[in-house]
Design an enzyme around this catalytic site. Structure first.
Site, mmCIF file in Angstrom:
data_model
loop_
_atom_site.group_PDB
_atom_site.id
_atom_site.type_symbol
_atom_site.label_atom_id
_atom_site.label_comp_id
_atom_site.label_asym_id
_atom_site.label_seq_id
_atom_site.Cartn_x
_atom_site.Cartn_y
_atom_site.Cartn_z
ATOM 1 N N ASP A 140 -47.323 -5.341 20.593
ATOM 2 C CA ASP A 140 -46.048 -4.795 20.141
ATOM 3 C C ASP A 140 -45.499 -5.662 19.014
ATOM 4 O OD1 ASP A 140 -44.005 -2.949 20.160
ATOM 5 O OD2 ASP A 140 -42.812 -4.046 21.632
ATOM 6 N N TYR A 142 -42.481 -6.129 15.691
ATOM 7 C CA TYR A 142 -41.029 -6.352 15.586
ATOM 8 C C TYR A 142 -40.706 -6.092 14.117
ATOM 9 C CZ TYR A 142 -36.790 -9.235 16.732
ATOM 10 O OH TYR A 142 -35.532 -9.720 16.991
ATOM 11 N N HIS A 147 -33.447 -3.881 13.036
ATOM 12 C CA HIS A 147 -33.494 -4.268 14.452
ATOM 13 C C HIS A 147 -33.537 -5.792 14.581
ATOM 14 C CE1 HIS A 147 -34.586 -4.422 18.677
ATOM 15 N NE2 HIS A 147 -35.692 -5.070 18.388
ATOM 16 N N ARG A 156 -28.605 -15.350 17.943
ATOM 17 C CA ARG A 156 -28.491 -16.527 17.072
ATOM 18 C C ARG A 156 -27.595 -16.180 15.897
ATOM 19 N NH1 ARG A 156 -33.817 -15.648 18.153
ATOM 20 N NH2 ARG A 156 -33.937 -14.485 16.210
ATOM 21 N N GLU A 212 -36.776 0.978 24.271
ATOM 22 C CA GLU A 212 -36.940 0.694 22.851
ATOM 23 C C GLU A 212 -37.700 1.855 22.240
ATOM 24 O OE1 GLU A 212 -38.669 -3.242 22.316
ATOM 25 O OE2 GLU A 212 -36.674 -4.156 22.485
ATOM 26 N N GLU A 214 -39.969 3.394 19.685
ATOM 27 C CA GLU A 214 -40.990 2.850 18.798
ATOM 28 C C GLU A 214 -42.007 3.932 18.429
ATOM 29 O OE1 GLU A 214 -42.638 -0.888 20.038
ATOM 30 O OE2 GLU A 214 -40.763 -1.532 20.991
ATOM 31 N N ASP A 246 -40.829 1.250 24.801
ATOM 32 C CA ASP A 246 -41.089 -0.102 25.317
ATOM 33 C C ASP A 246 -39.912 -0.478 26.225
ATOM 34 O OD1 ASP A 246 -41.847 -2.733 25.711
ATOM 35 O OD2 ASP A 246 -41.093 -3.407 23.766
ATOM 36 N N ARG A 250 -33.258 -6.535 29.626
ATOM 37 C CA ARG A 250 -32.657 -7.508 28.708
ATOM 38 C C ARG A 250 -32.245 -8.791 29.395
ATOM 39 N NH1 ARG A 250 -34.835 -5.686 24.269
ATOM 40 N NH2 ARG A 250 -34.140 -3.598 23.681
ATOM 41 N N GLN A 253 -35.311 -10.833 29.739
ATOM 42 C CA GLN A 253 -35.740 -11.243 28.398
ATOM 43 C C GLN A 253 -34.954 -12.449 27.894
ATOM 44 O OE1 GLN A 253 -35.456 -8.048 25.553
ATOM 45 N NE2 GLN A 253 -36.364 -9.226 23.883
ATOM 46 N N TYR A 257 -37.489 -15.570 27.164
ATOM 47 C CA TYR A 257 -38.213 -15.307 25.905
ATOM 48 C C TYR A 257 -38.536 -16.538 25.070
ATOM 49 C CZ TYR A 257 -34.524 -15.731 22.311
ATOM 50 O OH TYR A 257 -33.582 -16.197 21.441
ATOM 51 N N LYS A 266 -40.906 -7.014 29.666
ATOM 52 C CA LYS A 266 -41.482 -5.878 28.942
ATOM 53 C C LYS A 266 -42.681 -5.255 29.653
ATOM 54 C CE LYS A 266 -39.290 -6.598 24.897
ATOM 55 N NZ LYS A 266 -38.604 -5.552 24.131
ATOM 56 N N THR A 270 -44.655 0.751 29.819
ATOM 57 C CA THR A 270 -44.552 1.202 28.420
ATOM 58 C C THR A 270 -44.995 2.660 28.410
ATOM 59 O OG1 THR A 270 -45.194 -1.015 27.666
ATOM 60 C CG2 THR A 270 -45.291 0.765 26.039
ATOM 61 N N THR A 370 -38.938 -1.820 17.967
ATOM 62 C CA THR A 370 -37.806 -0.898 17.915
ATOM 63 C C THR A 370 -37.533 -0.433 16.493
ATOM 64 O OG1 THR A 370 -36.850 -2.093 19.757
ATOM 65 C CG2 THR A 370 -35.389 -0.619 18.539
ATOM 66 N N GLU A 384 -28.701 -2.726 20.947
ATOM 67 C CA GLU A 384 -28.077 -2.626 19.630
ATOM 68 C C GLU A 384 -27.027 -1.524 19.573
ATOM 69 O OE1 GLU A 384 -30.837 -2.591 16.006
ATOM 70 O OE2 GLU A 384 -32.164 -2.418 17.716
#
Ligand code: MN
Length: 437
Positions: A140, A142, A147, A156, A212, A214, A246, A250, A253, A257, A266, A270, A370, A384
């Site tokens: 997968d 990104y 996203h 962050r 997600e 995708e 996906d 959260r 995660q 992560y 995850k 799927t 995503t 999001e």
């Protein structure tokens, strides 16, 4: 108008926008599967091609002698078609696959002399519950700038995009064993979660269940271990595309992560859509990717795609709660965006994956990450879309969602449109969230 099919040359270019099928449902402008599409999947475990609301099992067609000599005499075609997956079929040389596609178009074209033979063989394509490939490996990515920027800025705020992001398509190795087909239910998982960033954690049913949106693609032609797939050839290694959900927890995660990326957040499920839309069917919708901005870094040569192709696929997510299904309330549209806005293209993902000599294999599934576009209503996951739950959305039954509730059904749809060309769609990728056990 294309000339009428004749038995003398039983091949037609299915990408001719004027071409029409004798299968009535395939002529309906709102149907995802006109004669220009002809995606492959598994019908009751057998390799099949879809047209309108129907499907033709290719092994049955071969046995009944409906294929012309050139196709019927493809070495080992019968054994490839007898497998309960598309893997062997997808490894046929691309020019052979093109000829099969052109012959199928001829069989289904309005006025085809083959209609009498084919029509009794058609099946209702509604129930096709199988993952179309045997998937050895799943990766997968990104690849959406929007996203990555959105999610990065939540976790962050001062440093949303890490320094590597615009230099390479970020990805992680997913789990192939938990890939399921659209229509399969998804059990809310248990996991370690924290209420404070530094812990301590507790173990229990997750609270922040998400989807997600995708787009994924299956590898048709792999590469030997130690060799690479040059970017200029990457597109031709792709067999076709599906919608991918996906599913993501959260709260797991967030805690797990760092430093190695997603793991149990995850790999519990799927979902993929059942019909694989071929590379060739999508080529009329290939467009240039979004232009790099002036301060973006130059892409390294091995990732520089001279064609730079994205695909203009409109992607939608709907949610239907258990109450909505009970009361026959239409699913609520949550987002609509386009795959054309992705920063990294499918060819770049594949070329990058193999750039260190990693051997890609037929049936490998690579998903885009995503898909979010520029606007709020194009954001492809609830994290999001509700901005981590701070901006809940209201469903058709009047209830609010920050994340998914038990009983919620997530419905993804994808389709390509352009003036003068029939709609090429993916059908749906659906899944209902079951309560934790
Ligand atoms: Mn993902």
């Amino acid at each position: 108008m294309s000339s009428l099919p004749t038995a003398k040359d039983p091949f037609i270019d299915p990408c001719d926008p004027e071409l029409r099928s004798w299968v009535a449902s395939a002529r309906d402008a709102s149907n995802d599967f006109p004669i220009q599409n002809l995606p492959y999947g598994l019908l009751n475990g057998c390799v099949a091609v879809r047209i309108g609301d129907s499907a033709l099992v290719l092994e049955e067609a071969l046995e009944q002698g409906v294929f012309c000599a050139e196709i019927a005499e493809i070495p080992d075609l019968d054994s490839m078609l007898s497998l309960a997956c598309l893997n062997a079929f997808a490894e046929l040389p691309n020019q052979t696959l093109t000829r099969i596609r052109m012959h199928l178009a001829w069989l289904f074209a309005e006025g085809s002399p083959a209609r009498k033979q084919i029509e009794p063989l058609l099946h209702d394509a509604v129930n096709t519950y199988d993952v179309p490939f045997y998937v050895g490996d799943y990766t997968d990515f990104y690849a959406s700038l929007h996203h990555a920027t959105n999610v990065g800025s939540m976790f962050r705020p001062t440093n949303p995009l890490l320094p590597n992001w615009k230099h390479l398509p970020i990805g992680y190795h997913g789990r192939a064993s938990s890939i399921i087909v659209s229509g399969s239910e998804v059990r809310r998982p248990h996991g370690q979660t924290v209420s404070n960033d530094d812990g301590p954690p507790s173990f229990g049913a997750v609270k922040l269940m998400d989807y997600e949106l995708e787009v994924g693609f299956f590898v048709g032609k792999g590469n030997e271990l130690g060799s690479t797939i040059p970017i200029t050839q990457a597109w031709s290694h792709i067999f076709g595309f599906v919608l991918v959900n996906d599913w993501s927890a959260r709260d797991i995660q967030k805690w797990e992560y760092q430093p190695l990326g997603p793991f149990l957040a995850k790999n519990f499920a799927t979902s993929v859509s059942p019909w694989v839309v071929t590379r060739e069917a999508l080529e009329p919708f290939c467009v240039q990717g979004p232009p790099r901005s002036a301060d973006d870094p130059q892409t390294l040569p091995y990732l520089t795609d001279p064609q730079g192709m994205n695909i203009d696929i409109t992607l939608e997510v709907f949610i239907s709660s258990a109450i909505m299904r009970e009361k026959n309330i239409e699913p609520t549209l949550i987002s609509r965006g386009s795959f054309k806005d992705m920063f990294w293209t499918p060819a770049q993902m594949l070329a990058h994956h193999a750039s260190n000599g990693c051997n890609m294999q037929v049936g490998d599934l690579l998903a885009s990450g995503t898909v979010s576009s520029t606007t709020k209503d194009s954001r492809g996951c609830l994290l999001e879309r509700t901005w981590r739950g701070s901006e809940p959305i209201t469903l058709g039954d009047g209830t609010e969602r920050k994340f998914l509730n038990d009983g919620d059904e997530v419905i993804m749809r994808g389709f390509c449109t352009k003036p003068g060309y029939p709609r090429i769609g993916f059908g749906e990728c659906r899944g209902i969230v079951l309560p934790a056990r």
